[in-house]
Design a protein around this motif. Sequence first.
Motif, PDB file in Angstrom:
ATOM      1  N   GLN A 110       0.833  -1.191   0.000  1.00 37.99           N
ATOM      2  CA  GLN A 110       0.000   0.000   0.000  1.00 37.99           C
ATOM      3  C   GLN A 110       0.875   1.251   0.000  1.00 37.99           C
ATOM      4  O   GLN A 110       2.031   1.205   0.432  1.00 37.99           O
ATOM      5  CB  GLN A 110      -0.898  -0.004   1.247  1.00 37.99           C
ATOM      6  CG  GLN A 110      -1.845  -1.177   1.307  1.00 37.99           C
ATOM      7  CD  GLN A 110      -2.850  -1.135   0.173  1.00 37.99           C
ATOM      8  OE1 GLN A 110      -3.469  -0.114  -0.082  1.00 37.99           O
ATOM      9  NE2 GLN A 110      -2.993  -2.257  -0.532  1.00 37.99           N
ATOM     10  N   PRO A 111       0.323   2.368  -0.454  1.00 41.22           N
ATOM     11  CA  PRO A 111       1.111   3.604  -0.441  1.00 41.22           C
ATOM     12  C   PRO A 111       1.705   3.918   0.928  1.00 41.22           C
ATOM     13  O   PRO A 111       2.850   4.354   1.020  1.00 41.22           O
ATOM     14  CB  PRO A 111       0.105   4.672  -0.871  1.00 41.22           C
ATOM     15  CG  PRO A 111      -0.884   3.923  -1.710  1.00 41.22           C
ATOM     16  CD  PRO A 111      -0.988   2.559  -1.070  1.00 41.22           C
ATOM     17  N   GLN A 112       0.962   3.668   1.994  1.00 39.95           N
ATOM     18  CA  GLN A 112       1.488   3.974   3.328  1.00 39.95           C
ATOM     19  C   GLN A 112       2.698   3.114   3.683  1.00 39.95           C
ATOM     20  O   GLN A 112       3.571   3.561   4.434  1.00 39.95           O
ATOM     21  CB  GLN A 112       0.408   3.873   4.412  1.00 39.95           C
ATOM     22  CG  GLN A 112      -0.207   2.519   4.574  1.00 39.95           C
ATOM     23  CD  GLN A 112      -1.471   2.319   3.756  1.00 39.95           C
ATOM     24  OE1 GLN A 112      -1.691   3.002   2.756  1.00 39.95           O
ATOM     25  NE2 GLN A 112      -2.299   1.384   4.174  1.00 39.95           N
ATOM     26  N   ASP A 113       2.795   1.898   3.123  1.00 42.95           N
ATOM     27  CA  ASP A 113       3.975   1.063   3.345  1.00 42.95           C
ATOM     28  C   ASP A 113       5.214   1.724   2.745  1.00 42.95           C
ATOM     29  O   ASP A 113       6.272   1.779   3.367  1.00 42.95           O
ATOM     30  CB  ASP A 113       3.803  -0.317   2.695  1.00 42.95           C
ATOM     31  CG  ASP A 113       2.617  -1.087   3.246  1.00 42.95           C
ATOM     32  OD1 ASP A 113       2.375  -1.024   4.466  1.00 42.95           O
ATOM     33  OD2 ASP A 113       1.937  -1.745   2.439  1.00 42.95           O
ATOM     34  N   VAL A 114       5.056   2.203   1.537  1.00 40.88           N
ATOM     35  CA  VAL A 114       6.157   2.838   0.815  1.00 40.88           C
ATOM     36  C   VAL A 114       6.501   4.180   1.458  1.00 40.88           C
ATOM     37  O   VAL A 114       7.676   4.488   1.685  1.00 40.88           O
ATOM     38  CB  VAL A 114       5.795   3.009  -0.671  1.00 40.88           C
ATOM     39  CG1 VAL A 114       6.896   3.747  -1.415  1.00 40.88           C
ATOM     40  CG2 VAL A 114       5.512   1.652  -1.308  1.00 40.88           C
ATOM     41  N   ILE A 115       5.494   4.956   1.781  1.00 37.79           N
ATOM     42  CA  ILE A 115       5.715   6.283   2.376  1.00 37.79           C
ATOM     43  C   ILE A 115       6.476   6.165   3.690  1.00 37.79           C
ATOM     44  O   ILE A 115       7.398   6.945   3.952  1.00 37.79           O
ATOM     45  CB  ILE A 115       4.374   7.021   2.566  1.00 37.79           C
ATOM     46  CG1 ILE A 115       3.815   7.406   1.191  1.00 37.79           C
ATOM     47  CG2 ILE A 115       4.537   8.242   3.464  1.00 37.79           C
ATOM     48  CD1 ILE A 115       2.374   7.864   1.216  1.00 37.79           C
ATOM     49  N   ALA A 116       6.128   5.189   4.519  1.00 39.14           N
ATOM     50  CA  ALA A 116       6.821   5.024   5.802  1.00 39.14           C
ATOM     51  C   ALA A 116       8.312   4.758   5.601  1.00 39.14           C
ATOM     52  O   ALA A 116       9.154   5.331   6.298  1.00 39.14           O
ATOM     53  CB  ALA A 116       6.182   3.888   6.593  1.00 39.14           C
ATOM     54  N   ILE A 117       8.636   3.916   4.645  1.00 35.58           N
ATOM     55  CA  ILE A 117      10.045   3.613   4.380  1.00 35.58           C
ATOM     56  C   ILE A 117      10.762   4.832   3.805  1.00 35.58           C
ATOM     57  O   ILE A 117      11.868   5.170   4.212  1.00 35.58           O
ATOM     58  CB  ILE A 117      10.177   2.389   3.458  1.00 35.58           C
ATOM     59  CG1 ILE A 117       9.732   1.135   4.219  1.00 35.58           C
ATOM     60  CG2 ILE A 117      11.606   2.231   2.949  1.00 35.58           C
ATOM     61  CD1 ILE A 117       9.654  -0.109   3.382  1.00 35.58           C
ATOM     62  N   VAL A 118      10.121   5.512   2.861  1.00 31.11           N
ATOM     63  CA  VAL A 118      10.732   6.702   2.254  1.00 31.11           C
ATOM     64  C   VAL A 118      10.972   7.771   3.311  1.00 31.11           C
ATOM     65  O   VAL A 118      12.034   8.405   3.333  1.00 31.11           O
ATOM     66  CB  VAL A 118       9.872   7.226   1.091  1.00 31.11           C
ATOM     67  CG1 VAL A 118      10.349   8.596   0.630  1.00 31.11           C
ATOM     68  CG2 VAL A 118       9.887   6.236  -0.065  1.00 31.11           C
ATOM     69  N   ARG A 119      10.026   7.964   4.221  1.00 28.91           N
ATOM     70  CA  ARG A 119      10.223   8.963   5.288  1.00 28.91           C
ATOM     71  C   ARG A 119      11.404   8.607   6.181  1.00 28.91           C
ATOM     72  O   ARG A 119      12.197   9.480   6.547  1.00 28.91           O
ATOM     73  CB  ARG A 119       8.948   9.108   6.111  1.00 28.91           C
ATOM     74  CG  ARG A 119       7.901   9.907   5.394  1.00 28.91           C
ATOM     75  CD  ARG A 119       6.733  10.217   6.280  1.00 28.91           C
ATOM     76  NE  ARG A 119       5.766  11.007   5.528  1.00 28.91           N
ATOM     77  CZ  ARG A 119       4.470  10.953   5.710  1.00 28.91           C
ATOM     78  NH1 ARG A 119       3.960  10.171   6.634  1.00 28.91           N
ATOM     79  NH2 ARG A 119       3.660  11.699   4.987  1.00 28.91           N
ATOM     80  N   ASP A 120      11.515   7.339   6.536  1.00 29.73           N
ATOM     81  CA  ASP A 120      12.664   6.912   7.342  1.00 29.73           C
ATOM     82  C   ASP A 120      13.974   7.186   6.609  1.00 29.73           C
ATOM     83  O   ASP A 120      14.940   7.653   7.206  1.00 29.73           O
ATOM     84  CB  ASP A 120      12.575   5.422   7.665  1.00 29.73           C
ATOM     85  CG  ASP A 120      11.496   5.090   8.684  1.00 29.73           C
ATOM     86  OD1 ASP A 120      10.948   6.023   9.312  1.00 29.73           O
ATOM     87  OD2 ASP A 120      11.197   3.893   8.841  1.00 29.73           O
ATOM     88  N   ILE A 121      13.989   6.884   5.320  1.00 27.57           N
ATOM     89  CA  ILE A 121      15.185   7.105   4.509  1.00 27.57           C
ATOM     90  C   ILE A 121      15.509   8.597   4.451  1.00 27.57           C
ATOM     91  O   ILE A 121      16.656   9.007   4.632  1.00 27.57           O
ATOM     92  CB  ILE A 121      14.995   6.519   3.099  1.00 27.57           C
ATOM     93  CG1 ILE A 121      14.929   4.986   3.166  1.00 27.57           C
ATOM     94  CG2 ILE A 121      16.100   6.984   2.155  1.00 27.57           C
ATOM     95  CD1 ILE A 121      14.437   4.331   1.893  1.00 27.57           C
ATOM     96  N   GLU A 122      14.491   9.421   4.220  1.00 29.34           N
ATOM     97  CA  GLU A 122      14.712  10.868   4.123  1.00 29.34           C
ATOM     98  C   GLU A 122      15.198  11.451   5.445  1.00 29.34           C
ATOM     99  O   GLU A 122      16.042  12.340   5.451  1.00 29.34           O
ATOM    100  CB  GLU A 122      13.428  11.560   3.676  1.00 29.34           C
ATOM    101  CG  GLU A 122      13.110  11.308   2.226  1.00 29.34           C
ATOM    102  CD  GLU A 122      11.770  11.874   1.782  1.00 29.34           C
ATOM    103  OE1 GLU A 122      11.614  12.055   0.566  1.00 29.34           O
ATOM    104  OE2 GLU A 122      10.890  12.137   2.629  1.00 29.34           O
TER     105      GLU A 122
END
Length: 96
Positions: free
Chosen positions: A49-61
């Motif tokens: 889901q988008p929230q799965d991807v967003i959570a990882i991207v936020r951690d990376i950022e």
Amino acid sequence: MDRSFAAVAEEWWNQQKGTWTEDHANRVWTRLRDNTFPRIGQRPIAYLQPQDVIAIVRDIEERDAMMLRNGFYRIFAAFVAMPFRLANLLTIQRLS
């Protein structure tokens, strides 16, 4: 058959590694393995889901790891271009 994020990532990495130096290819694989596989590696990529991807991207950022973020995006772009994607979408729509 639903392909996991790790399987699609490995396919993408195998296609790309010949264009990189060995050190860079190893760095990319290590970053994917350490940063994304524990959270979503075994999950079918079609069901993320988008929230799965967003959570990882936020951690990376937050860690200022933009190179990893860019590779993460490229894996999803490669997935969208794969022929099995349409079959997975049709299956998901029938199950809904």
